[in-house]
Design an enzyme around this catalytic site. Structure first.
Site, PDB file in Angstrom:
ATOM      1  N   ALA A 152       0.844  -1.200   0.000  1.00 47.17           N
ATOM      2  CA  ALA A 152       0.000   0.000   0.000  1.00 47.17           C
ATOM      3  C   ALA A 152       0.878   1.248   0.000  1.00 47.17           C
ATOM      4  O   ALA A 152       1.952   1.258   0.607  1.00 47.17           O
ATOM      5  CB  ALA A 152      -0.897   0.000   1.238  1.00 47.17           C
ATOM      6  N   LYS A 153       0.398   2.263  -0.678  1.00 44.24           N
ATOM      7  CA  LYS A 153       1.172   3.522  -0.765  1.00 44.24           C
ATOM      8  C   LYS A 153       0.659   4.458   0.331  1.00 44.24           C
ATOM      9  O   LYS A 153      -0.180   5.344   0.094  1.00 44.24           O
ATOM     10  CB  LYS A 153       0.997   4.123  -2.173  1.00 44.24           C
ATOM     11  CG  LYS A 153       2.133   5.032  -2.583  1.00 44.24           C
ATOM     12  CD  LYS A 153       2.146   5.244  -4.078  1.00 44.24           C
ATOM     13  CE  LYS A 153       2.965   6.440  -4.474  1.00 44.24           C
ATOM     14  NZ  LYS A 153       4.372   6.388  -4.126  1.00 44.24           N
ATOM     15  N   VAL A 154       1.152   4.214   1.530  1.00 44.10           N
ATOM     16  CA  VAL A 154       0.680   4.914   2.727  1.00 44.10           C
ATOM     17  C   VAL A 154       1.656   6.034   3.080  1.00 44.10           C
ATOM     18  O   VAL A 154       2.874   5.837   3.048  1.00 44.10           O
ATOM     19  CB  VAL A 154       0.570   3.905   3.898  1.00 44.10           C
ATOM     20  CG1 VAL A 154       0.220   4.607   5.203  1.00 44.10           C
ATOM     21  CG2 VAL A 154      -0.451   2.822   3.564  1.00 44.10           C
ATOM     22  N   TYR A 158       6.636   6.676   4.048  1.00 43.84           N
ATOM     23  CA  TYR A 158       7.641   7.475   3.345  1.00 43.84           C
ATOM     24  C   TYR A 158       8.657   8.140   4.269  1.00 43.84           C
ATOM     25  O   TYR A 158       9.620   8.746   3.793  1.00 43.84           O
ATOM     26  CB  TYR A 158       6.958   8.444   2.371  1.00 43.84           C
ATOM     27  CG  TYR A 158       6.561   7.628   1.142  1.00 43.84           C
ATOM     28  CD1 TYR A 158       7.425   7.525   0.070  1.00 43.84           C
ATOM     29  CD2 TYR A 158       5.423   6.855   1.144  1.00 43.84           C
ATOM     30  CE1 TYR A 158       7.130   6.706  -1.003  1.00 43.84           C
ATOM     31  CE2 TYR A 158       5.118   6.024   0.080  1.00 43.84           C
ATOM     32  CZ  TYR A 158       5.975   5.950  -0.990  1.00 43.84           C
ATOM     33  OH  TYR A 158       5.696   5.111  -2.038  1.00 43.84           O
TER      34      TYR A 158
END
Ligand code: PMP
Length: 295
Positions: A152-154, A158
């Site tokens: 998932a690009k949560v 980052y």
């Protein structure tokens, strides 16, 4: 500068000036990184302004939300339409589109009651530049996939990427290459990794990396161009033996790697498959024909 006095964004159901949009300082996403985003590119193609792989990006946005329990009800079609509207209202053609799903004020560690959406865009060139990259091996590993939803690009994930890139720059490199918790090669802070050896390409298997849309596109390009490619666990020792390597991602596109920890590859970039794939990718996003790279 990401916006000017006139930039229009989509925010919670309407198109508003970026300068006039505001949010709540008590938003859960701001405090805990509990939000989801995408990075998408639009190109001035031979057939007009086109968002590359819009459907795949918005499906991933929805999947990312579902994986971490953020309720999000926009359809892929609605999201695509909004994105084109944002481009049109700003008169953008070559642009980066950033959708962000973020949560309402909530200081507890529970799912939010309300979820907000913003989609903005800005005119943007290459993320990593045209120069081939000098990488270092990061002291930061990619996160344990049993601690987070790695696919998932949560937003919160980052912090790991920021630490790795900042360390690389402090050490005088262009970018970092991260290993996974098992010590295998994983990916860059914002791009997937491919390595070439004896005319064959290898890329880390899924499990410890973000399943990149560009990575998938490169796999398809290889199939089309009859370049053998395999997904497998890559040991750091294999880097020293490689003929070449590249990063790929929506922002980075396909960018060559010049050296890792100061050690160049056995072949020069132009003698690897890299430039052919780079060109094929460019042709694909610009909706040009593949034909001249097949010779
Ligand atoms: N890995 C990470 C950690 C990223 O942030 C990105 C950029 N989204 C990628 C890989 C490449 O993914 P994509 O090709 O979907 O942009």
């Amino acid at each position: 500068m990401y916006y000017t006095n006139d930039t229009i964004i989509f925010h919670n159901g309407s198109y508003v000036k970026a300068k006039e949009a505001s949010t709540d300082l008590y938003a859960q996403s701001l405090h805990y990184g509990y939000g989801v985003f995408e990075g998408i590119r639009a190109y001035q193609t031979v057939n007009g302004v086109k968002i590359f792989k819009a459907e795949e990006h918005y499906e991933r946005l929805k999947r990312s939300c579902a994986l971490v329990g953020i309720p999000f009800h926009y359809s892929v079609e609605e999201l695509e339409q909004i994105s084109y509207q944002v481009l049109r209202k700003n008169n953008f053609s070559d642009a980066y589109i950033r959708p962000l799903v973020y949560c309402s004020p909530n200081m507890s560690l529970t799912s939010p009651k309300e979820v907000y959406l913003m989609i903005c865009a800005w005119e943007w060139g290459k993320y990593l530049g045209d120069q081939n990259l000098r990488l270092c091996i990061s002291s930061y590993q990619r996160p344990n996939p049993k601690s987070i939803r790695i696919e998932a690009k949560v937003s919160g994930h980052y912090v790991n990427s920021i630490l790795a890139t900042s360390e690389a720059k402090q050490r005088g490199f262009d970018e970092a290459l991260m290993l996974d918790m098992e010590g295998n090669v994983a990916e860059g802070p914002g791009a997937n990794f491919f390595l070439e050896k004896d005319g064959v390409l290898f890329t880390p298997s899924l499990g410890h990396i973000l399943p990149g849309i560009t990575r998938h596109t490169v796999l398809q390009i290889c199939k089309e161009l009859d370049i053998p490619v395999f997904e497998k666990k890559i040991k750091p020792e294999e880097l020293a033996e490689a003929d070449g390597a590249f990063y790929c991602g929506t922002a980075a596109e396909v960018v060559g790697i010049e050296s890792i920890e100061g050690k160049p590859f056995a072949k020069s970039w132009k003698n690897t498959h890299g430039p052919i794939i780079q060109e094929a990718y460019k042709n694909l996003v610009l909706e040009k024909s593949f034909s001249h790279v097949l010779i």
